[in-house]
Motif scaffolding. Structure first.
Motif, PDB file in Angstrom:
ATOM      1  N   LEU A   3     -51.845  65.605  91.771  1.00  0.00           N
ATOM      2  CA  LEU A   3     -52.454  65.313  90.481  1.00  0.00           C
ATOM      3  C   LEU A   3     -53.053  63.916  90.510  1.00  0.00           C
ATOM      4  O   LEU A   3     -52.440  62.984  91.027  1.00  0.00           O
ATOM      5  CB  LEU A   3     -51.418  65.375  89.353  1.00  0.00           C
ATOM      6  N   LEU A   4     -54.229  63.776  89.918  1.00  0.00           N
ATOM      7  CA  LEU A   4     -54.835  62.468  89.703  1.00  0.00           C
ATOM      8  C   LEU A   4     -54.727  62.138  88.222  1.00  0.00           C
ATOM      9  O   LEU A   4     -55.239  62.886  87.380  1.00  0.00           O
ATOM     10  CB  LEU A   4     -56.307  62.467  90.140  1.00  0.00           C
ATOM     11  N   ILE A   5     -54.056  61.021  87.901  1.00  0.00           N
ATOM     12  CA  ILE A   5     -53.971  60.548  86.529  1.00  0.00           C
ATOM     13  C   ILE A   5     -54.967  59.416  86.369  1.00  0.00           C
ATOM     14  O   ILE A   5     -54.887  58.390  87.055  1.00  0.00           O
ATOM     15  CB  ILE A   5     -52.557  60.041  86.191  1.00  0.00           C
ATOM     16  N   ALA A   6     -55.938  59.588  85.468  1.00  0.00           N
ATOM     17  CA  ALA A   6     -56.935  58.561  85.191  1.00  0.00           C
ATOM     18  C   ALA A   6     -56.688  58.024  83.787  1.00  0.00           C
ATOM     19  O   ALA A   6     -57.037  58.666  82.796  1.00  0.00           O
ATOM     20  CB  ALA A   6     -58.347  59.130  85.320  1.00  0.00           C
ATOM     21  N   ASP A   7     -56.066  56.848  83.702  1.00  0.00           N
ATOM     22  CA  ASP A   7     -55.683  56.274  82.406  1.00  0.00           C
ATOM     23  C   ASP A   7     -55.517  54.772  82.592  1.00  0.00           C
ATOM     24  O   ASP A   7     -54.939  54.334  83.590  1.00  0.00           O
ATOM     25  CB  ASP A   7     -54.374  56.906  81.920  1.00  0.00           C
ATOM     26  N   ASP A   8     -56.015  53.971  81.636  1.00  0.00           N
ATOM     27  CA  ASP A   8     -55.907  52.523  81.768  1.00  0.00           C
ATOM     28  C   ASP A   8     -54.657  51.962  81.101  1.00  0.00           C
ATOM     29  O   ASP A   8     -54.491  50.737  81.013  1.00  0.00           O
ATOM     30  CB  ASP A   8     -57.156  51.832  81.199  1.00  0.00           C
ATOM     31  N   ASP A   9     -53.748  52.833  80.643  1.00  0.00           N
ATOM     32  CA  ASP A   9     -52.479  52.409  80.051  1.00  0.00           C
ATOM     33  C   ASP A   9     -51.397  52.484  81.138  1.00  0.00           C
ATOM     34  O   ASP A   9     -50.935  53.584  81.472  1.00  0.00           O
ATOM     35  CB  ASP A   9     -52.121  53.315  78.881  1.00  0.00           C
ATOM     36  N   PRO A  10     -50.967  51.345  81.695  1.00  0.00           N
ATOM     37  CA  PRO A  10     -50.001  51.385  82.801  1.00  0.00           C
ATOM     38  C   PRO A  10     -48.668  52.016  82.426  1.00  0.00           C
ATOM     39  O   PRO A  10     -48.017  52.656  83.262  1.00  0.00           O
ATOM     40  CB  PRO A  10     -49.843  49.909  83.195  1.00  0.00           C
ATOM     41  N   GLN A  11     -48.241  51.844  81.171  1.00  0.00           N
ATOM     42  CA  GLN A  11     -46.973  52.448  80.749  1.00  0.00           C
ATOM     43  C   GLN A  11     -47.075  53.971  80.732  1.00  0.00           C
ATOM     44  O   GLN A  11     -46.143  54.668  81.155  1.00  0.00           O
ATOM     45  CB  GLN A  11     -46.555  51.917  79.388  1.00  0.00           C
ATOM     46  N   MET A  12     -48.215  54.498  80.248  1.00  0.00           N
ATOM     47  CA  MET A  12     -48.418  55.940  80.257  1.00  0.00           C
ATOM     48  C   MET A  12     -48.457  56.477  81.681  1.00  0.00           C
ATOM     49  O   MET A  12     -47.843  57.503  81.990  1.00  0.00           O
ATOM     50  CB  MET A  12     -49.720  56.281  79.523  1.00  0.00           C
ATOM     51  N   VAL A  13     -49.176  55.781  82.544  1.00  0.00           N
ATOM     52  CA  VAL A  13     -49.268  56.218  83.941  1.00  0.00           C
ATOM     53  C   VAL A  13     -47.888  56.220  84.589  1.00  0.00           C
ATOM     54  O   VAL A  13     -47.524  57.169  85.296  1.00  0.00           O
ATOM     55  CB  VAL A  13     -50.233  55.315  84.732  1.00  0.00           C
ATOM     56  N   ARG A  14     -47.114  55.158  84.357  1.00  0.00           N
ATOM     57  CA  ARG A  14     -45.782  55.070  84.957  1.00  0.00           C
ATOM     58  C   ARG A  14     -44.887  56.207  84.464  1.00  0.00           C
ATOM     59  O   ARG A  14     -44.188  56.853  85.252  1.00  0.00           O
ATOM     60  CB  ARG A  14     -45.147  53.722  84.623  1.00  0.00           C
ATOM     61  N   ALA A  15     -44.910  56.468  83.155  1.00  0.00           N
ATOM     62  CA  ALA A  15     -44.072  57.534  82.591  1.00  0.00           C
ATOM     63  C   ALA A  15     -44.473  58.896  83.152  1.00  0.00           C
ATOM     64  O   ALA A  15     -43.610  59.706  83.532  1.00  0.00           O
ATOM     65  CB  ALA A  15     -44.177  57.529  81.073  1.00  0.00           C
ATOM     66  N   LEU A  16     -45.783  59.157  83.211  1.00  0.00           N
ATOM     67  CA  LEU A  16     -46.238  60.438  83.744  1.00  0.00           C
ATOM     68  C   LEU A  16     -45.920  60.564  85.236  1.00  0.00           C
ATOM     69  O   LEU A  16     -45.537  61.639  85.707  1.00  0.00           O
ATOM     70  CB  LEU A  16     -47.748  60.592  83.519  1.00  0.00           C
ATOM     71  N   ARG A  17     -46.080  59.466  85.973  1.00  0.00           N
ATOM     72  CA  ARG A  17     -45.807  59.510  87.408  1.00  0.00           C
ATOM     73  C   ARG A  17     -44.345  59.896  87.665  1.00  0.00           C
ATOM     74  O   ARG A  17     -44.050  60.756  88.501  1.00  0.00           O
ATOM     75  CB  ARG A  17     -46.116  58.158  88.047  1.00  0.00           C
ATOM     76  N   ILE A  18     -43.431  59.258  86.925  1.00  0.00           N
ATOM     77  CA  ILE A  18     -41.999  59.534  87.101  1.00  0.00           C
ATOM     78  C   ILE A  18     -41.676  60.977  86.717  1.00  0.00           C
ATOM     79  O   ILE A  18     -41.000  61.713  87.442  1.00  0.00           O
ATOM     80  CB  ILE A  18     -41.160  58.553  86.264  1.00  0.00           C
ATOM     81  N   THR A  19     -42.200  61.404  85.547  1.00  0.00           N
ATOM     82  CA  THR A  19     -41.897  62.753  85.047  1.00  0.00           C
ATOM     83  C   THR A  19     -42.471  63.832  85.951  1.00  0.00           C
ATOM     84  O   THR A  19     -41.780  64.796  86.309  1.00  0.00           O
ATOM     85  CB  THR A  19     -42.462  62.926  83.626  1.00  0.00           C
ATOM     86  N   LEU A  20     -43.729  63.688  86.325  1.00  0.00           N
ATOM     87  CA  LEU A  20     -44.382  64.726  87.122  1.00  0.00           C
ATOM     88  C   LEU A  20     -43.846  64.756  88.544  1.00  0.00           C
ATOM     89  O   LEU A  20     -43.720  65.828  89.139  1.00  0.00           O
ATOM     90  CB  LEU A  20     -45.894  64.501  87.103  1.00  0.00           C
ATOM     91  N   ALA A  21     -43.522  63.585  89.095  1.00  0.00           N
ATOM     92  CA  ALA A  21     -42.925  63.555  90.433  1.00  0.00           C
ATOM     93  C   ALA A  21     -41.583  64.282  90.440  1.00  0.00           C
ATOM     94  O   ALA A  21     -41.239  64.974  91.409  1.00  0.00           O
ATOM     95  CB  ALA A  21     -42.757  62.112  90.906  1.00  0.00           C
ATOM     96  N   ALA A  22     -40.830  64.150  89.333  1.00  0.00           N
ATOM     97  CA  ALA A  22     -39.528  64.829  89.231  1.00  0.00           C
ATOM     98  C   ALA A  22     -39.690  66.339  89.212  1.00  0.00           C
ATOM     99  O   ALA A  22     -38.745  67.077  89.530  1.00  0.00           O
ATOM    100  CB  ALA A  22     -38.801  64.362  87.970  1.00  0.00           C
ATOM    101  N   HIS A  23     -40.901  66.827  88.856  1.00  0.00           N
ATOM    102  CA  HIS A  23     -41.161  68.266  88.842  1.00  0.00           C
ATOM    103  C   HIS A  23     -41.943  68.717  90.077  1.00  0.00           C
ATOM    104  O   HIS A  23     -42.529  69.795  90.089  1.00  0.00           O
ATOM    105  CB  HIS A  23     -41.924  68.655  87.572  1.00  0.00           C
ATOM    106  N   GLY A  24     -41.969  67.859  91.092  1.00  0.00           N
ATOM    107  CA  GLY A  24     -42.532  68.262  92.376  1.00  0.00           C
ATOM    108  C   GLY A  24     -44.003  67.969  92.580  1.00  0.00           C
ATOM    109  O   GLY A  24     -44.581  68.385  93.587  1.00  0.00           O
TER     110      GLY A  24
END
Length: 223
Positions: A3-24
């Motif tokens: 997945l490519l996340i394109a967002d300039d909000d670092p907190q949103m990117v970090r939260a999505l990265r952690i959550t989505l990585a946990a789902h593989g």
């Protein structure tokens, strides 16, 4: 799946990265529009999660640029809730639209749905009617051997009908497929897009034989 996340909000990117990585999911990120296009070209993600309000090209410009060379599924993830923003994004070529804040379960469900839709194009993917050929895999339409240009929304409507040849497709089904929700009011949009498709694909648009209206219910593609 990447997945490519394109967002300039670092907190949103970090939260999505952690959550989505946990789902593989394998996650890469870009902080502005130009970087998103470059990252898509370099990493070839399976799905792109895209914010609309970004520096160095906004989300709509990114979608338009990407659609010039790729059919990678794009889910817009944005705080903009207006129907105009949603319509603009979908017309530009986005495949889905999720408003912030959102439930993680909803986002995961939409990712799974897009993954299934992308995988489904791997089999028999050509539908013909009259002198028209619809190539679902290549996302291309020809008529009498000449390529027909469709807008992204026209394509999405035709694609859904072509995946269910001969079957009644309800208005609610099409609204959900095109705009991501059954709650969007039709407001004549479906009739408008169907009229445009008939002008481009029917021999006599005023007396269609393939793209039919089922009064009060929806539409049907007869092949």
């Amino acid at each position: 799946m990447k997945l490519l996340i394109a967002d300039d909000d670092p907190q949103m990117v970090r939260a999505l990265r952690i959550t989505l990585a946990a789902h593989g999911y394998d996650v890469v990120a870009a902080a502005d529009g130009a970087a998103a296009i470059a990252m898509a070209a370099q990493t070839h993600p399976d799905i792109i999660l895209l914010d609309l309000g970004m520096p160095r090209l906004d989300g709509i410009e990114v979608i338009q640029a990407l659609r010039g060379w790729t059919t990678i599924p794009i889910i817009v993830v944005s705080g903009r809730t207006g129907s105009g923003d949603k319509v603009d994004a979908l017309d530009a070529g986005a495949d889905d639209y999720v408003t912030k804040p959102f439930q993680v379960d909803e986002l995961l469900a939409r990712l799974r749905a897009l993954s299934r839709r992308s995988a489904s194009t791997g089999g028999e993917s050509t539908i013909a009617f009259g002198d028209v050929v619809v190539d679902l895999s290549a996302r291309m339409v020809t008529r009498a051997g000449e390529r027909v240009h469709l807008t992204p929304t026209e394509w999405r409507m035709l694609e859904h009908l072509a995946r269910h040849p001969g079957a009644l497709v309800t208005r609610q089904e099409l609204l959900k497929e095109i705009w991501g929700t059954e709650q969007v009011a039709d407001s004549g949009y479906l009739r408008l897009y169907m009229s445009q498709l008939r002008k481009k694909l029917e021999r006599e648009p005023s007396a269609p034989v393939h793209l039919l209206t089922e009064s009060g219910m929806g539409y049907r593609l007869v092949v």
